[in-house]
Design an enzyme around this catalytic site. Sequence first.
Site, PDB file in Angstrom:
ATOM      1  N   ASP A  64       0.801  -1.228   0.000  1.00  0.00           N
ATOM      2  CA  ASP A  64       0.000   0.000   0.000  1.00  0.00           C
ATOM      3  C   ASP A  64       0.834   1.279   0.000  1.00  0.00           C
ATOM      4  O   ASP A  64       0.345   2.338  -0.376  1.00  0.00           O
ATOM      5  CB  ASP A  64      -0.941   0.005   1.219  1.00  0.00           C
ATOM      6  CG  ASP A  64      -0.210  -0.237   2.537  1.00  0.00           C
ATOM      7  OD1 ASP A  64       1.033  -0.353   2.527  1.00  0.00           O
ATOM      8  OD2 ASP A  64      -0.878  -0.322   3.589  1.00  0.00           O
ATOM      9  N   HIS A  65       2.098   1.185   0.400  1.00  0.00           N
ATOM     10  CA  HIS A  65       2.901   2.411   0.503  1.00  0.00           C
ATOM     11  C   HIS A  65       3.550   2.794  -0.835  1.00  0.00           C
ATOM     12  O   HIS A  65       3.387   3.891  -1.327  1.00  0.00           O
ATOM     13  CB  HIS A  65       3.998   2.240   1.558  1.00  0.00           C
ATOM     14  CG  HIS A  65       3.503   2.390   2.959  1.00  0.00           C
ATOM     15  ND1 HIS A  65       2.575   1.569   3.522  1.00  0.00           N
ATOM     16  CD2 HIS A  65       3.842   3.285   3.932  1.00  0.00           C
ATOM     17  CE1 HIS A  65       2.342   1.946   4.776  1.00  0.00           C
ATOM     18  NE2 HIS A  65       3.103   2.987   5.043  1.00  0.00           N
ATOM     19  N   ASP A 119       4.080  -1.298  11.240  1.00  0.00           N
ATOM     20  CA  ASP A 119       3.588   0.028  10.908  1.00  0.00           C
ATOM     21  C   ASP A 119       2.983   0.612  12.171  1.00  0.00           C
ATOM     22  O   ASP A 119       2.229  -0.068  12.887  1.00  0.00           O
ATOM     23  CB  ASP A 119       2.525  -0.052   9.801  1.00  0.00           C
ATOM     24  CG  ASP A 119       2.236   1.337   9.265  1.00  0.00           C
ATOM     25  OD1 ASP A 119       2.768   1.693   8.206  1.00  0.00           O
ATOM     26  OD2 ASP A 119       1.492   2.088   9.941  1.00  0.00           O
ATOM     27  N   ARG A 379      -0.520  12.592  10.335  1.00  0.00           N
ATOM     28  CA  ARG A 379       0.785  13.210  10.631  1.00  0.00           C
ATOM     29  C   ARG A 379       1.004  14.420   9.743  1.00  0.00           C
ATOM     30  O   ARG A 379       0.718  14.358   8.555  1.00  0.00           O
ATOM     31  CB  ARG A 379       1.912  12.201  10.370  1.00  0.00           C
ATOM     32  CG  ARG A 379       1.895  11.108  11.379  1.00  0.00           C
ATOM     33  CD  ARG A 379       3.122  10.218  11.326  1.00  0.00           C
ATOM     34  NE  ARG A 379       3.014   9.325  12.452  1.00  0.00           N
ATOM     35  CZ  ARG A 379       3.369   8.039  12.441  1.00  0.00           C
ATOM     36  NH1 ARG A 379       3.903   7.515  11.356  1.00  0.00           N
ATOM     37  NH2 ARG A 379       3.221   7.305  13.508  1.00  0.00           N
ATOM     38  N   SER A 535       6.861   7.032  12.983  1.00  0.00           N
ATOM     39  CA  SER A 535       6.799   5.746  12.286  1.00  0.00           C
ATOM     40  C   SER A 535       7.522   4.612  13.008  1.00  0.00           C
ATOM     41  O   SER A 535       8.371   4.826  13.864  1.00  0.00           O
ATOM     42  CB  SER A 535       7.425   5.952  10.914  1.00  0.00           C
ATOM     43  OG  SER A 535       7.946   4.779  10.400  1.00  0.00           O
ATOM     44  N   ARG A 537       9.378   2.609  11.233  1.00  0.00           N
ATOM     45  CA  ARG A 537      10.391   2.188  10.253  1.00  0.00           C
ATOM     46  C   ARG A 537      11.733   1.870  10.906  1.00  0.00           C
ATOM     47  O   ARG A 537      12.360   2.719  11.520  1.00  0.00           O
ATOM     48  CB  ARG A 537      10.538   3.236   9.148  1.00  0.00           C
ATOM     49  CG  ARG A 537      10.959   4.609   9.593  1.00  0.00           C
ATOM     50  CD  ARG A 537      10.854   5.626   8.459  1.00  0.00           C
ATOM     51  NE  ARG A 537       9.470   5.978   8.198  1.00  0.00           N
ATOM     52  CZ  ARG A 537       9.064   7.189   7.805  1.00  0.00           C
ATOM     53  NH1 ARG A 537       9.918   8.158   7.587  1.00  0.00           N
ATOM     54  NH2 ARG A 537       7.776   7.427   7.612  1.00  0.00           N
TER      55      ARG A 537
HETATM   56  C1  MIC Z   1       4.048   6.309   8.303  1.00  0.00           C
HETATM   57  O1  MIC Z   1       2.874   6.626   8.367  1.00  0.00           O
HETATM   58  O2  MIC Z   1       4.974   7.035   8.707  1.00  0.00           O
HETATM   59  C2  MIC Z   1       4.397   4.952   7.730  1.00  0.00           C
HETATM   60  C3  MIC Z   1       5.032   5.189   6.425  1.00  0.00           C
HETATM   61  O3  MIC Z   1       3.221   4.212   7.526  1.00  0.00           O
HETATM   62  C4  MIC Z   1       5.302   4.260   8.728  1.00  0.00           C
HETATM   63  C5  MIC Z   1       5.914   3.030   8.261  1.00  0.00           C
HETATM   64  C6  MIC Z   1       7.064   3.240   7.349  1.00  0.00           C
HETATM   65  O4  MIC Z   1       7.851   4.149   7.532  1.00  0.00           O
HETATM   66  O5  MIC Z   1       7.203   2.418   6.443  1.00  0.00           O
HETATM   67  C7  MIC Z   1       4.681   3.970  10.088  1.00  0.00           C
HETATM   68  O6  MIC Z   1       3.784   4.667  10.474  1.00  0.00           O
HETATM   69  O7  MIC Z   1       5.167   3.094  10.808  1.00  0.00           O
HETATM   70 FE1  SF4 Z   2      -0.083   4.684   5.096  1.00  0.00          FE
HETATM   71 FE2  SF4 Z   2       1.245   5.392   7.311  1.00  0.00          FE
HETATM   72 FE3  SF4 Z   2      -0.260   7.139   5.966  1.00  0.00          FE
HETATM   73 FE4  SF4 Z   2      -1.419   5.207   7.286  1.00  0.00          FE
HETATM   74  S1  SF4 Z   2      -0.192   6.855   8.168  1.00  0.00           S
HETATM   75  S2  SF4 Z   2      -1.932   5.897   5.237  1.00  0.00           S
HETATM   76  S3  SF4 Z   2       0.006   3.540   6.999  1.00  0.00           S
HETATM   77  S4  SF4 Z   2       1.586   6.162   5.241  1.00  0.00           S
END
Ligand code: MIC
Ligand code: SF4
Length: 643
Positions: A64-65, A119, A379, A535, A537
């Site tokens: 999905d990313h 995630d 965010r 995140s 990550r």
């Molecule tokens: C995000 O919303 O920051 C992400 C991208 O979903 C991350 C995961 C990632 O960095 O791959 C998260 O929230 O953990």
């Molecule tokens: Fe995707 Fe992270 Fe955004 Fe949710 S917050 S939509 S998991 S990138």
Amino acid sequence: MGLTLTEKILSAHLVEGEMIKGSEIGIKIDQTLTQDATGTMAYLEFEAMGVPRVKTERSVAYIDHNTLQSGFENADDHRFIGSVCKKHGIYFSRPGNGICHQVHLERFGIPGKTLIGSDSHTPTGGGIGMIAIGAGGMDVAVAMGGGTYYITCPKVVKVNLTGKLQPWVAAKDVILEVLKRLSVKGGVGKVIEYCGEGVKTLSVPERATITNMGAELGATTSIFPSDETTHEFLKAQGREQDYTPLCADADAVYDEIVEIDLSSLEPLAACPHSPDNVKSIKELEGQKIDQVCIGSCTNSSLLDMLKVAHILKGKTVHPDVSLSIAPGSKQVLNMLANNGALAVMIDAGARILESACGPCIGMGQSPNSKGISLRTFNRNFEGRSGTKDGQIYLVSPETAAVSALTGVFTDPRSLGDAADITLPDTFTINDNMIVPPVAAEDMDSVEVLRGPNIKPFPVSEPLAETIDAKCSLKVGDNITTDHIMPAGAKILPLRSNIPKISEYCFAVCDEKFHDRALEMGKSIIIGGSNYGQGSSREHAALAPLYLGVKAVIVKSFARIHMANLINAGIVPMTFADETDYDRIDQLDELKIENVGKQISEGNIVKVTNATKGFDFDVKVDLSERQKEMLYAGGLLNYTKQNS
Ligand code: MIC
Ligand code: SF4
């Protein structure tokens, strides 16, 4: 003494330790999820563990990313993940099937079960009464292999909901109110449990919006009871058998209580650049806007989309505003297409995006220079939208839709009477984009497909006797993982290539960091409070590891990032006296002698600032297991040593 719902589920899954708040506990994990941006690493780690088939009740991999696929990298990663899943017993949700948290809630989540996901918004599952926690990829890999997952036994905060939301005031406004009161650090070490009469006025998607964005409180997770509303939702998803009623005991004892009268709430917005920088829409009303983005795992449910369509019906998006809409899943998109709501959105001038994370992670739709963008996301960290000067405001779908029409911040209560929008009795179910794994006896017939972008992860070494290194970077408070390891369309495709992605490490704060750290060979980072928020990550630990970072000394850490540092074999330290932060400058030479010995003897470690000629104490507050992991040089080495 009665138990909270959190305590009930945790104690039913307890395999190590005791339910003593603040101490480390090990829990059994029933379900896991991964997404593609963290998934490639998680599956490489899973493969390295040599376990043939996952041992969980259900593991699902979502794509999905990274769905922009501007080069071969993402498509290769998708094929890699798909083939690993087929072989090792994991369900594979193909690109286009939707955002992991939305689809997991619809199709797989089960009340009372434990879920960890690579995630940070995995707590979305708390909307149907799961203990759902965001974790690093390595922790998820270990859980898939049947290993225990460790957390600090959390405090439990009761959010007592009373009353009922006024027309056009949304679940998003509830979580923004909680963020306003508790801040982005307010949930650290805690589970936020929603209780009270107000709970039954909220639908499952609304509850999921609240638990999803509970991640921004720094909380371990958030949870709602599983009640008749949950029952109806699961029934409508054709999963009535998964329903169990669950709630806290009437005499449960909580560590903190927050009272929220839903009737008194008003539409809110989180202003740049933090989810807790909350103001009322009334205060912002009339200011011109440039962009509106509706979607993300926080607000992309069918209910959200139907409300948006209702507001847009027969109208046209303001000529100065770009409106994009990304429905959260194939199920949502399909149902919108079938009931005409999609046509309403297109008619109004919305730009319809794929069911994926998209603009939420900077995958397209960056705003214009200094552009004011209203987003229904979770965010608004600096730079996350893909531009440095984008001014991102987090709002409800209702506020977003009405403002897209007027071109200025608009209070949706100006729409007048409430719209009568409810969830359907049955959702359209078609899981044809979820590929099941092959049977265990056929696994040898599946070849794992690896593209050239997939590079091995950096090797961490056992803890050195002495860390003698310069400070390669000094940063302030609330450093997010979007600062440490930015995402976006240019950088995300490199998630399986640590040497390459490391070139962007901390680039938002200091473009020279990468070269400086590499040149130093080994170094230490100094930071303020809530370091590593955001995140899950693990790249925010793996890139510093690759660049030679041996220790990070800060005022305080965010939970998942600290776990990721330990997993990577980097020592997380906090100042015993926070004023010492001011006495250290970038490039200072820091020396920590007999690190392992000092850590094993207690939780205070002495550090010498050789440049300025003084000693200071830092705390290394770790469990025995975490200490062992550091001595071994991280979780993978530790797991190998102990298997
Ligand atoms: C995000 O919303 O920051 C992400 C991208 O979903 C991350 C995961 C990632 O960095 O791959 C998260 O929230 O953990
Ligand atoms: Fe995707 Fe992270 Fe955004 Fe949710 S917050 S939509 S998991 S990138």
